[in-house]
Design an enzyme around this catalytic site. Sequence first.
Site, PDB file in Angstrom:
ATOM      1  N   SER A  99      16.598  -2.394  15.446  1.00 52.66           N
ATOM      2  CA  SER A  99      17.333  -1.140  15.254  1.00 52.66           C
ATOM      3  C   SER A  99      16.511   0.050  15.763  1.00 52.66           C
ATOM      4  CB  SER A  99      17.726  -0.954  13.785  1.00 52.66           C
ATOM      5  OG  SER A  99      16.613  -0.608  12.982  1.00 52.66           O
ATOM      6  N   CYS A 110      25.974   6.199  11.163  1.00 50.28           N
ATOM      7  CA  CYS A 110      25.449   7.527  10.795  1.00 50.28           C
ATOM      8  C   CYS A 110      25.924   8.643  11.727  1.00 50.28           C
ATOM      9  CB  CYS A 110      23.929   7.501  10.785  1.00 50.28           C
ATOM     10  SG  CYS A 110      23.251   6.169   9.800  1.00 50.28           S
ATOM     11  N   ASN A 130      17.321   8.274   3.367  1.00 50.56           N
ATOM     12  CA  ASN A 130      18.388   8.259   4.376  1.00 50.56           C
ATOM     13  C   ASN A 130      19.733   8.593   3.725  1.00 50.56           C
ATOM     14  OD1 ASN A 130      19.875   7.859   6.668  1.00 50.56           O
ATOM     15  ND2 ASN A 130      19.292   5.715   6.970  1.00 50.56           N
ATOM     16  N   GLU A 146      29.881   5.771   5.717  1.00 54.89           N
ATOM     17  CA  GLU A 146      29.837   4.333   6.005  1.00 54.89           C
ATOM     18  C   GLU A 146      29.701   3.580   4.681  1.00 54.89           C
ATOM     19  OE1 GLU A 146      26.162   2.879   7.967  1.00 54.89           O
ATOM     20  OE2 GLU A 146      25.776   4.985   8.366  1.00 54.89           O
ATOM     21  N   ASP A 193       0.863  -1.177   0.000  1.00 51.26           N
ATOM     22  CA  ASP A 193       0.000   0.000   0.000  1.00 51.26           C
ATOM     23  C   ASP A 193       0.910   1.242   0.000  1.00 51.26           C
ATOM     24  OD1 ASP A 193      -1.692   2.075   0.592  1.00 51.26           O
ATOM     25  OD2 ASP A 193      -2.646   1.086   2.316  1.00 51.26           O
ATOM     26  N   THR A 199      14.106   2.528   2.558  1.00 52.09           N
ATOM     27  CA  THR A 199      14.650   3.720   3.239  1.00 52.09           C
ATOM     28  C   THR A 199      16.014   4.118   2.682  1.00 52.09           C
ATOM     29  OG1 THR A 199      15.687   2.364   4.960  1.00 52.09           O
ATOM     30  CG2 THR A 199      13.444   3.108   5.392  1.00 52.09           C
ATOM     31  N   SER A 220      24.219   3.370  14.228  1.00 46.99           N
ATOM     32  CA  SER A 220      24.009   1.975  14.636  1.00 46.99           C
ATOM     33  C   SER A 220      25.313   1.385  15.144  1.00 46.99           C
ATOM     34  CB  SER A 220      23.512   1.159  13.447  1.00 46.99           C
ATOM     35  OG  SER A 220      22.229   1.584  13.073  1.00 46.99           O
ATOM     36  N   LYS A 246       8.659   8.513  16.476  1.00 43.65           N
ATOM     37  CA  LYS A 246       8.745   7.694  17.698  1.00 43.65           C
ATOM     38  C   LYS A 246       9.674   8.360  18.724  1.00 43.65           C
ATOM     39  CE  LYS A 246       8.594   3.413  14.965  1.00 43.65           C
ATOM     40  NZ  LYS A 246       7.226   2.948  15.016  1.00 43.65           N
ATOM     41  N   HIS A 302      18.661  12.477  13.985  1.00 45.29           N
ATOM     42  CA  HIS A 302      19.047  11.590  12.874  1.00 45.29           C
ATOM     43  C   HIS A 302      17.759  11.011  12.293  1.00 45.29           C
ATOM     44  CE1 HIS A 302      20.646   8.536  10.378  1.00 45.29           C
ATOM     45  NE2 HIS A 302      20.146   7.551  11.122  1.00 45.29           N
TER      46      HIS A 302
HETATM   47  N1  CAA Z   1      -0.762   2.844   6.067  1.00 44.89           N
HETATM   48  C1  CAA Z   1      -0.165   3.536   7.080  1.00 44.89           C
HETATM   49  N2  CAA Z   1       0.924   3.056   7.760  1.00 44.89           N
HETATM   50  C2  CAA Z   1       1.414   1.846   7.397  1.00 44.89           C
HETATM   51  C3  CAA Z   1       0.814   1.085   6.362  1.00 44.89           C
HETATM   52  C4  CAA Z   1      -0.310   1.628   5.679  1.00 44.89           C
HETATM   53  N3  CAA Z   1      -0.922   0.978   4.707  1.00 44.89           N
HETATM   54  N4  CAA Z   1       1.507  -0.071   6.246  1.00 44.89           N
HETATM   55  C5  CAA Z   1       2.499  -0.039   7.179  1.00 44.89           C
HETATM   56  N5  CAA Z   1       2.432   1.122   7.856  1.00 44.89           N
HETATM   57  C6  CAA Z   1       3.315   1.576   8.942  1.00 44.89           C
HETATM   58  C7  CAA Z   1       3.620   0.492   9.942  1.00 44.89           C
HETATM   59  O1  CAA Z   1       2.618   0.401  10.947  1.00 44.89           O
HETATM   60  C8  CAA Z   1       4.950   0.973  10.476  1.00 44.89           C
HETATM   61  O2  CAA Z   1       4.754   2.033  11.384  1.00 44.89           O
HETATM   62  P1  CAA Z   1       5.111   1.812  12.944  1.00 44.89           P
HETATM   63  O3  CAA Z   1       6.560   1.442  13.003  1.00 44.89           O
HETATM   64  O4  CAA Z   1       4.810   3.153  13.546  1.00 44.89           O
HETATM   65  O5  CAA Z   1       4.224   0.704  13.391  1.00 44.89           O
HETATM   66  C9  CAA Z   1       5.616   1.594   9.241  1.00 44.89           C
HETATM   67  O6  CAA Z   1       4.558   1.875   8.325  1.00 44.89           O
HETATM   68  C10 CAA Z   1       6.607   0.652   8.546  1.00 44.89           C
HETATM   69  O7  CAA Z   1       5.924  -0.544   8.246  1.00 44.89           O
HETATM   70  P2  CAA Z   1       6.593  -1.941   8.618  1.00 44.89           P
HETATM   71  O8  CAA Z   1       7.105  -1.936  10.023  1.00 44.89           O
HETATM   72  O9  CAA Z   1       5.651  -3.005   8.235  1.00 44.89           O
HETATM   73  O10 CAA Z   1       7.829  -1.878   7.600  1.00 44.89           O
HETATM   74  P3  CAA Z   1       8.966  -2.912   7.367  1.00 44.89           P
HETATM   75  O11 CAA Z   1       8.719  -4.231   8.026  1.00 44.89           O
HETATM   76  O12 CAA Z   1       9.146  -2.946   5.896  1.00 44.89           O
HETATM   77  O13 CAA Z   1      10.265  -2.295   8.099  1.00 44.89           O
HETATM   78  C11 CAA Z   1      11.949  -0.781   8.757  1.00 44.89           C
HETATM   79  C12 CAA Z   1      10.477  -0.926   8.372  1.00 44.89           C
HETATM   80  C13 CAA Z   1      12.267  -1.721   9.922  1.00 44.89           C
HETATM   81  C14 CAA Z   1      12.203   0.648   9.179  1.00 44.89           C
HETATM   82  C15 CAA Z   1      12.822  -1.163   7.530  1.00 44.89           C
HETATM   83  O14 CAA Z   1      12.573  -0.262   6.477  1.00 44.89           O
HETATM   84  C16 CAA Z   1      14.310  -1.177   7.816  1.00 44.89           C
HETATM   85  O15 CAA Z   1      14.862  -2.191   8.230  1.00 44.89           O
HETATM   86  N6  CAA Z   1      15.022  -0.028   7.566  1.00 44.89           N
HETATM   87  C17 CAA Z   1      16.467   0.080   7.772  1.00 44.89           C
HETATM   88  C18 CAA Z   1      16.822   0.176   9.234  1.00 44.89           C
HETATM   89  C19 CAA Z   1      16.431   1.524   9.835  1.00 44.89           C
HETATM   90  O16 CAA Z   1      16.281   2.511   9.146  1.00 44.89           O
HETATM   91  N7  CAA Z   1      16.283   1.534  11.159  1.00 44.89           N
HETATM   92  C20 CAA Z   1      16.012   2.769  11.874  1.00 44.89           C
HETATM   93  C21 CAA Z   1      16.793   2.843  13.187  1.00 44.89           C
HETATM   94  S1  CAA Z   1      18.521   2.492  12.920  1.00 44.89           S
HETATM   95  C22 CAA Z   1      19.162   3.967  12.316  1.00 44.89           C
HETATM   96  O17 CAA Z   1      18.565   5.008  12.439  1.00 44.89           O
HETATM   97  C23 CAA Z   1      20.486   3.926  11.621  1.00 44.89           C
HETATM   98  C24 CAA Z   1      20.295   4.059  10.159  1.00 44.89           C
HETATM   99  O18 CAA Z   1      20.289   5.153   9.612  1.00 44.89           O
HETATM  100  C25 CAA Z   1      20.096   2.842   9.363  1.00 44.89           C
END
Ligand code: CAA
Length: 445
Positions: free
Chosen positions: A211, A120, A328, A83, A31, A163, A364, A253, A244
């Site tokens: 993470s 980062c 990002n 990185e 979606d 991302t 991280s 969050k 960040h």
């Molecule tokens: N409508 C509205 N919202 C929706 C939706 C829809 N149809 N479908 C999903 N969402 C929401 C979910 O509820 C979720 O929000 P919440 O976390 O608030 O619940 C959000 O959209 C993302 O959905 P998912 O959790 O299902 O997404 P995902 O399983 O694909 O994973 C992620 C998301 C974990 C961030 C993934 O993209 C990822 O691994 N990213 C890289 C790691 C990262 O960025 N981590 C952040 C902290 S680490 C850091 O900051 C260092 C860095 O730079 C990497």
Amino acid sequence: MTAVGIDAVEVWTGKLSLDLAETFAPEQGDDPAKYTKGLGLRESSFPDAHEDIVTMGANAAHRLMERKSLTPEDVGRIDVATESAFDNSKPVSTYIAGCLEQVYDGDFHHANKGERKFACIAGTQSLDDACNWIRAGRNRGRGALVIASDTALYERGDAGEATQGAGAVAMWVTEDPALVELSVEQGYGSADETDFLKPNQQFPSVDGKRSIQVYLARMREALEDFESVAGDVGPDDYAYAPFHTPYPGMVRKAALLAYRHTTRGTDVEDALAEDIGRQPRREAFDDESAFEDAVSDYTDALKERSEYREWYDARIEPTLAISERVGNWYTGSVHLARLSALHHAAANGRDLAGEKLLVASYGSGAQAEVHAETVRDGWREEVDALSIFDRVESRYDLSFAEYERVHDRHNHAKQAELDAFTTPEDEFVFDGWGPMNERTYRYVE
Ligand code: CAA
């Protein structure tokens, strides 16, 4: 002590763009709202065929030097944070200095060069190094070029693919800066974590959900550590709080937890108590999980309150405007958040001079850092000189098939041939490999 901080900034976005809702989501069977609402992202930037961390960093630095009429003689350090490095010995800063020497008389032989690595947060660490070098009086009247440059690519099919991003931020760090002064007070939250890492591999191994929790835990420690040296932080002490931003949803969050933390024991908590109760105190609970459930319920209720929403809309949301368009940028990400905030203030005719920012970085592995910045009198002129949104608008919009080829081009294991989508003009480009497997670059007029 003389003020030390960022005098000017320039940004270089990767010249390609992937529309996440229109182009990426349908191919994933997702979606589009997962991207626009959940993650808070509209587009990701990608490097064109002739771009990489060196070209983006050199192009940002060149633009900065031109705007500030700097010569190599003015530059005492070139610190690069990344990185995405492709060489375990020769730092990216040497490649960037080599590029700049192609277009300037003189050289950077006198300049100390290095490369910082801590995911980062390395961009903020490089900034800190540069400020400390000046505070120590070792700069001999020179400034430091601090460059954060990354191609944030994930393995195809990894959840992190949503991302991605690519770009560079170049900062000119001096005494008596025009943009912001950095506080000497800092707070840290640092622990040995395996939330995201690249053990001799190009694409990260990521435990995505974990993470998020590690980011929040380290950020909380860093804020508490900052308060231990700078005094308690109130919710309205800072004009903006740039975090960040791996994606805006992560900052949503973190902001909620920061608001809960900074309103604890204040009039705001008192005023909210009638409707949502007081914040749970650990000492009132025998059982840890009951305490955590109570905190979670309180936080959910807080999120819906107009007091919180107004605070978030004023101090956090404006920091996300660039990130939601470019994704990002790893080491550059928090520095884009600062710029977004300053841009927002300028666009709204706000006089920000003398006001403070609370800057919260994260890397991280894992470490968070919090410090304050005071906006300087020259901020408006510096921000008006930037054209980041024009450059974001002028990126080439990729189809999904084109995105797949771009990913293959920048995948070190494939290095697939690819014709550029944009025509280089007044910029450094990647030009191939030299006899020692070094990457070579040239300037295109
Ligand atoms: N409508 C509205 N919202 C929706 C939706 C829809 N149809 N479908 C999903 N969402 C929401 C979910 O509820 C979720 O929000 P919440 O976390 O608030 O619940 C959000 O959209 C993302 O959905 P998912 O959790 O299902 O997404 P995902 O399983 O694909 O994973 C992620 C998301 C974990 C961030 C993934 O993209 C990822 O691994 N990213 C890289 C790691 C990262 O960025 N981590 C952040 C902290 S680490 C850091 O900051 C260092 C860095 O730079 C990497």
